[in-house]
Motif scaffolding. Structure first.
Motif, PDB file in Angstrom:
ATOM      1  N   THR A  40      16.583  31.697  27.075  1.00  0.00           N
ATOM      2  CA  THR A  40      15.305  32.377  27.226  1.00  0.00           C
ATOM      3  C   THR A  40      15.613  33.837  27.531  1.00  0.00           C
ATOM      4  O   THR A  40      16.688  34.172  28.029  1.00  0.00           O
ATOM      5  N   GLU A  41      14.662  34.705  27.244  1.00  0.00           N
ATOM      6  CA  GLU A  41      14.843  36.126  27.532  1.00  0.00           C
ATOM      7  C   GLU A  41      14.274  36.417  28.908  1.00  0.00           C
ATOM      8  O   GLU A  41      13.175  35.997  29.243  1.00  0.00           O
ATOM      9  N   THR A  42      15.038  37.146  29.709  1.00  0.00           N
ATOM     10  CA  THR A  42      14.593  37.492  31.059  1.00  0.00           C
ATOM     11  C   THR A  42      13.811  38.800  31.027  1.00  0.00           C
ATOM     12  O   THR A  42      13.762  39.494  30.014  1.00  0.00           O
ATOM     13  N   GLU A  43      13.263  39.166  32.165  1.00  0.00           N
ATOM     14  CA  GLU A  43      12.507  40.412  32.256  1.00  0.00           C
ATOM     15  C   GLU A  43      13.392  41.632  32.069  1.00  0.00           C
ATOM     16  O   GLU A  43      12.899  42.723  31.811  1.00  0.00           O
ATOM     17  N   HIS A  44      14.715  41.469  32.182  1.00  0.00           N
ATOM     18  CA  HIS A  44      15.663  42.580  32.001  1.00  0.00           C
ATOM     19  C   HIS A  44      16.283  42.553  30.605  1.00  0.00           C
ATOM     20  O   HIS A  44      17.331  43.141  30.374  1.00  0.00           O
ATOM     21  N   ASN A  45      15.625  41.852  29.680  1.00  0.00           N
ATOM     22  CA  ASN A  45      16.086  41.733  28.293  1.00  0.00           C
ATOM     23  C   ASN A  45      17.482  41.124  28.180  1.00  0.00           C
ATOM     24  O   ASN A  45      18.239  41.457  27.288  1.00  0.00           O
ATOM     25  N   LYS A  46      17.816  40.260  29.101  1.00  0.00           N
ATOM     26  CA  LYS A  46      19.058  39.484  29.033  1.00  0.00           C
ATOM     27  C   LYS A  46      18.687  38.081  28.566  1.00  0.00           C
ATOM     28  O   LYS A  46      17.522  37.697  28.576  1.00  0.00           O
ATOM     29  N   HIS A  47      19.686  37.336  28.181  1.00  0.00           N
ATOM     30  CA  HIS A  47      19.431  35.963  27.735  1.00  0.00           C
ATOM     31  C   HIS A  47      20.003  34.986  28.748  1.00  0.00           C
ATOM     32  O   HIS A  47      21.205  34.980  28.996  1.00  0.00           O
ATOM     33  N   ARG A  48      19.116  34.197  29.339  1.00  0.00           N
ATOM     34  CA  ARG A  48      19.507  33.217  30.352  1.00  0.00           C
ATOM     35  C   ARG A  48      19.640  31.852  29.682  1.00  0.00           C
ATOM     36  O   ARG A  48      18.778  31.430  28.926  1.00  0.00           O
ATOM     37  N   LEU A  49      20.745  31.186  29.997  1.00  0.00           N
ATOM     38  CA  LEU A  49      20.976  29.847  29.490  1.00  0.00           C
ATOM     39  C   LEU A  49      19.855  28.927  29.950  1.00  0.00           C
ATOM     40  O   LEU A  49      19.484  28.918  31.116  1.00  0.00           O
ATOM     41  N   GLN A  50      19.283  28.164  29.021  1.00  0.00           N
ATOM     42  CA  GLN A  50      18.142  27.309  29.328  1.00  0.00           C
ATOM     43  C   GLN A  50      18.507  25.828  29.234  1.00  0.00           C
ATOM     44  O   GLN A  50      18.444  25.116  30.212  1.00  0.00           O
ATOM     45  N   TYR A  51      18.863  25.354  28.039  1.00  0.00           N
ATOM     46  CA  TYR A  51      19.152  23.928  27.828  1.00  0.00           C
ATOM     47  C   TYR A  51      20.483  23.752  27.119  1.00  0.00           C
ATOM     48  O   TYR A  51      20.995  24.663  26.473  1.00  0.00           O
ATOM     49  N   GLN A  52      21.001  22.531  27.211  1.00  0.00           N
ATOM     50  CA  GLN A  52      22.164  22.111  26.443  1.00  0.00           C
ATOM     51  C   GLN A  52      21.845  20.757  25.839  1.00  0.00           C
ATOM     52  O   GLN A  52      21.057  19.998  26.405  1.00  0.00           O
ATOM     53  N   GLY A  53      22.432  20.470  24.683  1.00  0.00           N
ATOM     54  CA  GLY A  53      22.149  19.181  24.080  1.00  0.00           C
ATOM     55  C   GLY A  53      22.855  18.980  22.761  1.00  0.00           C
ATOM     56  O   GLY A  53      23.801  19.698  22.421  1.00  0.00           O
ATOM     57  N   GLN A  54      22.348  17.990  22.015  1.00  0.00           N
ATOM     58  CA  GLN A  54      22.939  17.637  20.736  1.00  0.00           C
ATOM     59  C   GLN A  54      21.835  17.286  19.743  1.00  0.00           C
ATOM     60  O   GLN A  54      20.823  16.689  20.105  1.00  0.00           O
ATOM     61  N   GLN A  58      17.890  14.017  11.564  1.00  0.00           N
ATOM     62  CA  GLN A  58      17.139  14.928  10.707  1.00  0.00           C
ATOM     63  C   GLN A  58      15.891  14.218  10.220  1.00  0.00           C
ATOM     64  O   GLN A  58      15.950  13.073   9.769  1.00  0.00           O
ATOM     65  N   LEU A  59      14.766  14.893  10.315  1.00  0.00           N
ATOM     66  CA  LEU A  59      13.489  14.376   9.853  1.00  0.00           C
ATOM     67  C   LEU A  59      13.053  15.167   8.621  1.00  0.00           C
ATOM     68  O   LEU A  59      13.630  16.211   8.311  1.00  0.00           O
ATOM     69  N   PRO A  60      12.009  14.734   7.935  1.00  0.00           N
ATOM     70  CA  PRO A  60      11.519  15.498   6.768  1.00  0.00           C
ATOM     71  C   PRO A  60      11.007  16.887   7.159  1.00  0.00           C
ATOM     72  O   PRO A  60      10.684  17.141   8.320  1.00  0.00           O
ATOM     73  N   ASP A  61      10.911  17.745   6.164  1.00  0.00           N
ATOM     74  CA  ASP A  61      10.290  19.065   6.284  1.00  0.00           C
ATOM     75  C   ASP A  61      10.976  20.000   7.270  1.00  0.00           C
ATOM     76  O   ASP A  61      10.328  20.849   7.893  1.00  0.00           O
ATOM     77  N   GLY A  62      12.292  19.868   7.453  1.00  0.00           N
ATOM     78  CA  GLY A  62      13.027  20.804   8.287  1.00  0.00           C
ATOM     79  C   GLY A  62      12.983  20.538   9.777  1.00  0.00           C
ATOM     80  O   GLY A  62      13.325  21.413  10.566  1.00  0.00           O
ATOM     81  N   TYR A  63      12.572  19.360  10.182  1.00  0.00           N
ATOM     82  CA  TYR A  63      12.530  19.014  11.606  1.00  0.00           C
ATOM     83  C   TYR A  63      13.747  18.194  11.989  1.00  0.00           C
ATOM     84  O   TYR A  63      14.279  17.429  11.185  1.00  0.00           O
ATOM     85  N   TYR A  64      14.182  18.374  13.253  1.00  0.00           N
ATOM     86  CA  TYR A  64      15.337  17.649  13.780  1.00  0.00           C
ATOM     87  C   TYR A  64      14.993  17.054  15.133  1.00  0.00           C
ATOM     88  O   TYR A  64      14.251  17.653  15.918  1.00  0.00           O
ATOM     89  N   TRP A  78      16.239  13.789  28.003  1.00  0.00           N
ATOM     90  CA  TRP A  78      15.022  13.656  27.207  1.00  0.00           C
ATOM     91  C   TRP A  78      15.290  14.140  25.797  1.00  0.00           C
ATOM     92  O   TRP A  78      16.288  14.792  25.542  1.00  0.00           O
ATOM     93  N   SER A  79      14.388  13.794  24.895  1.00  0.00           N
ATOM     94  CA  SER A  79      14.524  14.183  23.490  1.00  0.00           C
ATOM     95  C   SER A  79      13.319  15.005  23.066  1.00  0.00           C
ATOM     96  O   SER A  79      12.256  14.930  23.686  1.00  0.00           O
ATOM     97  N   GLY A  80      13.492  15.754  21.986  1.00  0.00           N
ATOM     98  CA  GLY A  80      12.403  16.540  21.441  1.00  0.00           C
ATOM     99  C   GLY A  80      12.582  16.718  19.950  1.00  0.00           C
ATOM    100  O   GLY A  80      13.614  16.336  19.380  1.00  0.00           O
ATOM    101  N   ILE A  81      11.585  17.302  19.320  1.00  0.00           N
ATOM    102  CA  ILE A  81      11.627  17.581  17.885  1.00  0.00           C
ATOM    103  C   ILE A  81      11.514  19.094  17.712  1.00  0.00           C
ATOM    104  O   ILE A  81      10.615  19.725  18.266  1.00  0.00           O
ATOM    105  N   VAL A  82      12.452  19.660  16.947  1.00  0.00           N
ATOM    106  CA  VAL A  82      12.536  21.110  16.779  1.00  0.00           C
ATOM    107  C   VAL A  82      12.634  21.429  15.295  1.00  0.00           C
ATOM    108  O   VAL A  82      13.320  20.733  14.551  1.00  0.00           O
TER     109      VAL A  82
END
Length: 121
Positions: A40-54, A58-64, A78-82
């Motif tokens: 994620t981007e912080t208020e100081h325009n740095k990038h803070r590590l947010q999540y790790q995973g695998q 693969q799903l249709p239409d470019g979703y994983y 937990w799992s998600g679709i991106v």
């Protein structure tokens, strides 16, 4: 693919890096099985590590389907679709060949990833 040295990075025929002890992804054109960090981007325009995973499927239409890991235990939480368009933003997603490479990247770079303030020399 041959590995001549256990300390050097070799290039396979497709130009991808191959690391000692790494089992190559049999589907080089697939993201399934690859590991990731998100930022994620912080208020100081740095990038803070947010999540790790695998990336697990693969799903249709470019979703994983992605599985997120706990920071303390490393176990799936937990799992998600991106959509691929979200993962393509290298400011927010770093994708690795496997979990071992993700862990190595974290060990090497995490101090810079987690700083909100610029590092003083």
């Amino acid at each position: 693919m041959s590995m001549k040295s256990r300390t050097t990075v070799q290039k396979s025929a497709d130009g991808m890096a191959s690391y000692p002890g790494n089992i190559p992804n049999p589907k080089r054109n697939s993201l399934v099985g690859r590991a990731f960090h998100t930022f994620t981007e912080t208020e100081h325009n740095k990038h803070r590590l947010q999540y790790q995973g695998q990336i697990t499927d693969q799903l249709p239409d470019g979703y994983y389907v992605v599985e997120f890991f706990d920071w303390l235990t490393g176990y799936p939480t937990w799992s998600g679709i991106v959509h691929i368009s979200d993962m393509a933003d290298t400011r927010k997603w770093h994708i690795y060949d496997d979990i071992e490479h993700m862990a190595t990247a974290y060990k090497i770079h995490h101090r810079n990833w987690e700083r909100d303030e610029p590092v003083s020399e």
